[in-house]
Write a protein that holds these residues in place. Structure first.
Motif, PDB file in Angstrom:
ATOM      1  N   LEU A  37       0.838  -1.201   0.000  1.00 53.97           N
ATOM      2  CA  LEU A  37       0.000   0.000   0.000  1.00 53.97           C
ATOM      3  C   LEU A  37       0.879   1.261   0.000  1.00 53.97           C
ATOM      4  O   LEU A  37       0.669   2.195  -0.780  1.00 53.97           O
ATOM      5  N   SER A  40       2.641   1.917  -3.284  1.00 54.70           N
ATOM      6  CA  SER A  40       1.781   2.453  -4.338  1.00 54.70           C
ATOM      7  C   SER A  40       1.399   3.908  -4.047  1.00 54.70           C
ATOM      8  O   SER A  40       1.364   4.741  -4.956  1.00 54.70           O
ATOM      9  N   VAL A  41       1.165   4.251  -2.766  1.00 54.84           N
ATOM     10  CA  VAL A  41       0.885   5.653  -2.410  1.00 54.84           C
ATOM     11  C   VAL A  41       2.102   6.527  -2.744  1.00 54.84           C
ATOM     12  O   VAL A  41       1.968   7.628  -3.290  1.00 54.84           O
ATOM     13  N   ASP A  44       2.357   7.149  -6.475  1.00 54.02           N
ATOM     14  CA  ASP A  44       1.374   8.159  -6.883  1.00 54.02           C
ATOM     15  C   ASP A  44       1.813   9.557  -6.477  1.00 54.02           C
ATOM     16  O   ASP A  44       1.683  10.512  -7.249  1.00 54.02           O
ATOM     17  N   THR A 231       5.938   6.859   4.382  1.00 52.98           N
ATOM     18  CA  THR A 231       5.099   7.243   3.254  1.00 52.98           C
ATOM     19  C   THR A 231       5.279   8.727   2.946  1.00 52.98           C
ATOM     20  O   THR A 231       5.643   9.511   3.828  1.00 52.98           O
ATOM     21  N   ALA A 236      -3.360  10.030   2.325  1.00 53.95           N
ATOM     22  CA  ALA A 236      -3.778   9.087   1.280  1.00 53.95           C
ATOM     23  C   ALA A 236      -3.612   7.651   1.772  1.00 53.95           C
ATOM     24  O   ALA A 236      -4.474   6.799   1.536  1.00 53.95           O
ATOM     25  N   ALA A 237      -2.523   7.385   2.475  1.00 51.71           N
ATOM     26  CA  ALA A 237      -2.280   6.022   2.972  1.00 51.71           C
ATOM     27  C   ALA A 237      -3.345   5.628   3.999  1.00 51.71           C
ATOM     28  O   ALA A 237      -3.850   4.511   3.979  1.00 51.71           O
ATOM     29  N   ARG A 240      -6.548   4.830   2.291  1.00 50.71           N
ATOM     30  CA  ARG A 240      -6.493   3.520   1.620  1.00 50.71           C
ATOM     31  C   ARG A 240      -6.534   2.368   2.608  1.00 50.71           C
ATOM     32  O   ARG A 240      -7.096   1.316   2.315  1.00 50.71           O
ATOM     33  N   ALA A 243     -10.109   1.984   3.346  1.00 53.65           N
ATOM     34  CA  ALA A 243     -10.807   1.415   2.186  1.00 53.65           C
ATOM     35  C   ALA A 243     -10.534  -0.080   2.043  1.00 53.65           C
ATOM     36  O   ALA A 243     -11.387  -0.845   1.595  1.00 53.65           O
ATOM     37  N   GLN A 244      -9.330  -0.508   2.437  1.00 53.26           N
ATOM     38  CA  GLN A 244      -8.988  -1.929   2.319  1.00 53.26           C
ATOM     39  C   GLN A 244      -9.434  -2.739   3.524  1.00 53.26           C
ATOM     40  O   GLN A 244      -9.097  -3.907   3.667  1.00 53.26           O
TER      41      GLN A 244
END
Ligand code: OOG
Ligand code: NI
Length: 460
Positions: A37, A40-41, A44, A231, A236-237, A240, A243-244
């Protein structure tokens, strides 16, 4: 052995940090998910802000981003802390800072083992927040004696690990095979043990004293309790993680989101409940223990003592506001932190943060006699010197207490009357802890001297 045969401590630290991360990923699969995670953050964040990439590159931080993490352990006795210092020294990690967690109702005091030189930090900034249990804060005398006896009987290092520490101390380093052996043996100390060192009734009595006491005393060793990747965008992390479906902590610890990040912002997912075997005398009984979790962090600029004072004041005020019911914690924090300048130039001019200075192309092209009469501030104003914030490499006790608390459950905040003692901690450690403010100030003044010299100016 000559120095050139030795594996540099930076390299041993890098190998160890990778080995530890791999071990923790197999032990706690959610940590692997968190690493993905964060990767990917970060990708981005870099893709959407090319200037961020350039700034990280300039600070030498782009290359270290993917390997950057910290861990945390808790040891039980002065002797364990003493040997832990020797073990970390093999990897170029020294104790920096003193954190008194007893003021937050957690019966430990702590330091962070980390590299200190700018080049060493750039190569691999791996750090371990290390806490020492304060048995003196346990009220029940019989339980205190029992815990002390259990702790004094255990050996948290393998004999070979301590042999290699001694070899490194006498010969000034380890050769290739010794370094590989050291990483393998040192790893054992940080491993999870699904089999407790104590029976279920002792475990329960220890939990009743404090969950953290049970975590430290009941096991064969100081299992790594979390590993934290860095991060570039913690908001954002965090979104996410939610969300996960990860059990993320409700609030991000530390300062609010800003254009100019300062210090450290952290969040975590809650500790797992894991099966543990407890000895009964007639075989094992299965119970559970809750200790290990995942955490992520975003690092910003190191603050000067003046900046840190302002930070602590605003944080305390925001907490009071939130308790008084004027909005939630996040709103209170955002309101109060309007008083903290959010502009690098202002942070520098007001002496709130530490910076690393460098000569600009204009400075390198300008004639020396024109510059020699100028102060550092003037050189900055004319664009001959540039500056970048120095990254905060340490921890925040209030945040650490928040992380401890969120993983201990309600009711684990005790009132301890006694003040903790830094002196007794350093005595156990067998060395003084380094003052992080001095390290940052030295780094800043060294950068000024180097920059002036490169402009052909006399640094004195
Ligand atoms: C250490 C908690 C402190 C941090 O990031 O502030 C810490 C622990 O739970 O043992 O790791
Ligand atoms: Ni942590």
């Amino acid at each position: 052995m000559t120095r050139t045969d030795c594996v540099p401590p930076d390299e041993i630290r890098a190998l160890f940090s990778i080995a530890l991360s791999d071990m923790y990923r197999t032990e706690v699969p959610q940590y692997g998910a968190l690493l993905e995670l964060v990767a990917s953050v970060n990708a981005d964040a870099l893709a959407s802000a090319p200037d961020l990439m350039a700034r990280l590159e300039c600070r030498g931080e782009l290359a270290r981003l993917d390997v950057e993490r910290h861990g945390a352990i808790r040891v039980g006795t002065a002797a364990e802390l003493f040997d832990m210092r020797r073990l970390f020294a093999v990897m170029g990690m020294v104790p920096v800072g003193y954190y008194d967690l007893s003021v937050a109702g957690v019966p430990v005091h702590s330091t962070a083992f980390r590299p200190v030189g700018a080049a060493d930090l750039r190569r691999n900034p791996f750090r371990v927040f290390t806490s020492l249990l304060r048995l003196d804060l346990i009220g029940d005398e019989a339980l205190r004696a029992e815990a002390a006896a259990i702790l004094s009987a255990r050996r948290i290092f393998t004999p070979r690990a301590m042999e290699l520490v001694a070899v490194s101390e006498t010969q000034g380093g380890l050769d290739h095979d010794q370094a590989a052996g050291f990483v393998r043996e040192a790893l054992e100390t940080f491993r999870w043990h699904a089999q407790a060192n104590v029976g279920l009734s002792t475990y329960k009595a220890l939990v009743a004293a404090h969950r953290l006491v049970a975590d430290i005393v009941s096991f064969k060793g100081p299992h790594i309790n979390h590993l934290t990747p860095r991060t570039l965008d913690i908001d954002a992390a965090q979104a996410r993680m939610v969300a996960q479906g990860m059990a993320a902590k409700a609030q991000i610890e530390g300062p609010p989101r800003r254009d100019c990040p300062i210090l450290l912002r952290q969040t975590s997912f809650k500790a797992l409940s894991e099966p543990v075997g407890f000895a009964t005398g007639q075989g094992d009984v299965l119970g559970t223990h809750t200790a290990r979790f995942g955490e992520i962090e975003q690092r910003g600029a190191a603050l000067t003592p003046k900046g840190r004072l302002l930070y602590d004041q605003l944080l305390a005020a925001a907490r009071r506001d939130a308790q008084a019911g004027s909005g939630d914690d996040g709103q209170a924090l955002a309101m109060r932190f309007r008083a903290f300048p959010d502009d690098w130039r202002m942070l520098r001019d007001q002496g709130l943060a530490f910076f690393r200075y460098f000569p600009t192309p204009a400075g390198l092209a300008a004639p020396e006699d024109r510059m020699s009469v100028l102060s550092v501030d003037d050189l900055v104003d004319r664009g001959y010197l540039g500056y970048e914030p120095i990254t905060y490499e340490d921890f925040l006790p209030v945040s650490a207490a928040g992380i401890f608390q969120s993983n201990l459950g309600a009711g684990e905040r005790r009132q301890y009357d006694e003040r903790s003692s830094r002196a007794s901690f350093e005595q156990a450690l067998g060395a003084p802890v380094r003052d992080e403010m001095v390290l940052y100030a030295d780094e800043q003044s060294l950068s000024i001297r180097t920059a002036l010299a490169r402009l052909g100016l006399d640094p004195d």
